[in-house]
Design an enzyme around this catalytic site. Structure first.
Site, PDB file in Angstrom:
ATOM      1  N   PRO A   2       0.825  -1.200   0.000  1.00  8.11           N
ATOM      2  CA  PRO A   2       0.000   0.000   0.000  1.00  8.11           C
ATOM      3  C   PRO A   2       0.863   1.255   0.000  1.00  8.11           C
ATOM      4  O   PRO A   2       1.868   1.329   0.689  1.00  8.11           O
ATOM      5  CB  PRO A   2      -0.812  -0.103   1.283  1.00  8.11           C
ATOM      6  CG  PRO A   2      -0.177  -1.140   2.108  1.00  8.11           C
ATOM      7  CD  PRO A   2       0.723  -1.953   1.242  1.00  8.11           C
ATOM      8  N   GLU A   3       0.463   2.242  -0.802  1.00  6.56           N
ATOM      9  CA  GLU A   3       1.205   3.497  -0.873  1.00  6.56           C
ATOM     10  C   GLU A   3       0.619   4.506   0.113  1.00  6.56           C
ATOM     11  O   GLU A   3      -0.453   4.300   0.653  1.00  6.56           O
ATOM     12  CB  GLU A   3       1.136   4.049  -2.292  1.00  6.56           C
ATOM     13  CG  GLU A   3       1.817   3.164  -3.307  1.00  6.56           C
ATOM     14  CD  GLU A   3       3.295   2.982  -3.010  1.00  6.56           C
ATOM     15  OE1 GLU A   3       3.956   3.924  -2.555  1.00  6.56           O
ATOM     16  OE2 GLU A   3       3.789   1.862  -3.222  1.00  6.56           O
ATOM     17  N   LYS A  55       3.803   5.799   5.561  1.00  5.58           N
ATOM     18  CA  LYS A  55       3.429   4.386   5.585  1.00  5.58           C
ATOM     19  C   LYS A  55       2.890   3.958   6.945  1.00  5.58           C
ATOM     20  O   LYS A  55       2.629   2.780   7.170  1.00  5.58           O
ATOM     21  CB  LYS A  55       4.642   3.511   5.218  1.00  5.58           C
ATOM     22  CG  LYS A  55       5.241   3.808   3.848  1.00  5.58           C
ATOM     23  CD  LYS A  55       4.327   3.294   2.751  1.00  5.58           C
ATOM     24  CE  LYS A  55       4.694   3.852   1.379  1.00  5.58           C
ATOM     25  NZ  LYS A  55       5.929   3.300   0.842  1.00  5.58           N
TER      26      LYS A  55
END
Ligand SMILES: [Zn+2]
Length: 295
Positions: A2-3, A55
């Site tokens: 996931p970004e 993140k």
């Protein structure tokens, strides 16, 4: 993986489900978290807010306790109604935060840790977030300064960087560059002041419109029916995103796509409306600028 912008959306969804709720159940497969819960139980605390920082996903509990989870690799948070069947097995469960209305389950998060406000402020691994494009007030000058501080970086990567401005995802990154007639691979240092103004203005406008389109709730869903063209019919909602090889809605040229940035995100653009370094035969740049309506 996931970004940052995806994690930003997870945080918004979790925040909507959990904020203001009292924890009725806390469960974890991680020893370090369990020992904190033994000494200072999570049950009975109120969830104050949920926040994404790069993140990291942060969940703030009353009594000065902050759960941080790093979403590296396959980590994810799911939201379920109590009793609803999980989409991943118990073996992947790392944390469960139960409330009367929802339970949030973290699967496969490799790093999770509790902080207090003070210890978090001292931790340099968890970055601070840029101005929130969806905030009631938007610190535009601060966002402008953070963009300009990255002169040697490509503009589309900078737009996605949640430490610069928080809120834009990959779709909006593409659409904002299109609307401003800016080639997404240009360096920030090549932007004129009016181009930078256009990027800021369109970023806030597009996100704001899509929030309103979702009944006033401050959530922009990741898979929802985002639109930037003002049209709601399927297939006509976006200017450039996902339209590789199809004719530009403004000039008819074939939309291009290239992977970009550390996350190798798909970037789409029109080679005529968004002139860049590569030579475009028979094209006069000034008229492309005029068409965009952004000066
Ligand atoms: Zn075009």
């Amino acid at each position: 993986m996931p970004e940052g912008d995806t994690i930003f959306r997870s945080a918004r969804a979790l925040g909507k489900a959990l904020t203001g709720r009292v924890v009725t159940r806390f469960e974890t497969a991680l020893a370090q978290l369990a020992s904190v819960d033994d000494n200072a139980p999570l049950t009975g605390r109120t969830i104050e807010k949920v926040e994404a920082r790069g993140k990291w996903l942060l969940i703030y509990f009353s009594g000065d306790l902050i759960l941080t989870t790093h979403m590296l690799m396959s980590g994810s948070w799911h939201i379920y109604r109590p009793g609803e069947r999980w989409r991943l097995g118990r073996r992947s469960m790392r944390v469960v935060i139960g409330t009367a209305h929802f339970e949030a389950v973290a699967f496969n998060v490799p790093v999770a840790r509790f902080f207090t406000g003070r210890t978090l402020a001292r931790n340099s691994a968890i970055p601070s977030l840029g101005p929130d494009l969806l905030g009631d007030t938007f610190a535009e000058d601060q966002a402008r300064a953070r963009i300009l501080a990255r002169g040697d970086q490509e503009i589309a990567n900078v737009l996605l960087n949640q430490r610069v401005m928080a809120g834009l995802g990959n779709v909006y990154k593409v659409e904002v560059c299109f609307l401003c007639g800016i080639h997404p691979f240009r360096k920030v240092s090549s932007l004129s002041p009016s181009e930078l103004d256009c990027l800021l203005h369109q970023s806030r406008r597009l996100l704001g419109e899509n929030v309103r389109a979702e009944s006033g709730e401050k959530i922009v869903t990741y898979t929802g029916a985002r639109r930037t063209t003002g049209r709601s019919d399927t297939g006509a909602r976006l200017w450039a995103y996902g339209r590789q090889g199809q004719p530009c809605r403004r000039c008819g040229a074939a939309i291009l796509m290239r992977k970009q940035g550390p996350g190798a995100r798909s970037t789409y653009w029109c080679p005529q409306c968004q002139p860049g370094d590569e030579p475009v035969a028979g094209w006069a740049t000034p008229s492309a600028r005029r068409r965009t309506g952004c000066g």
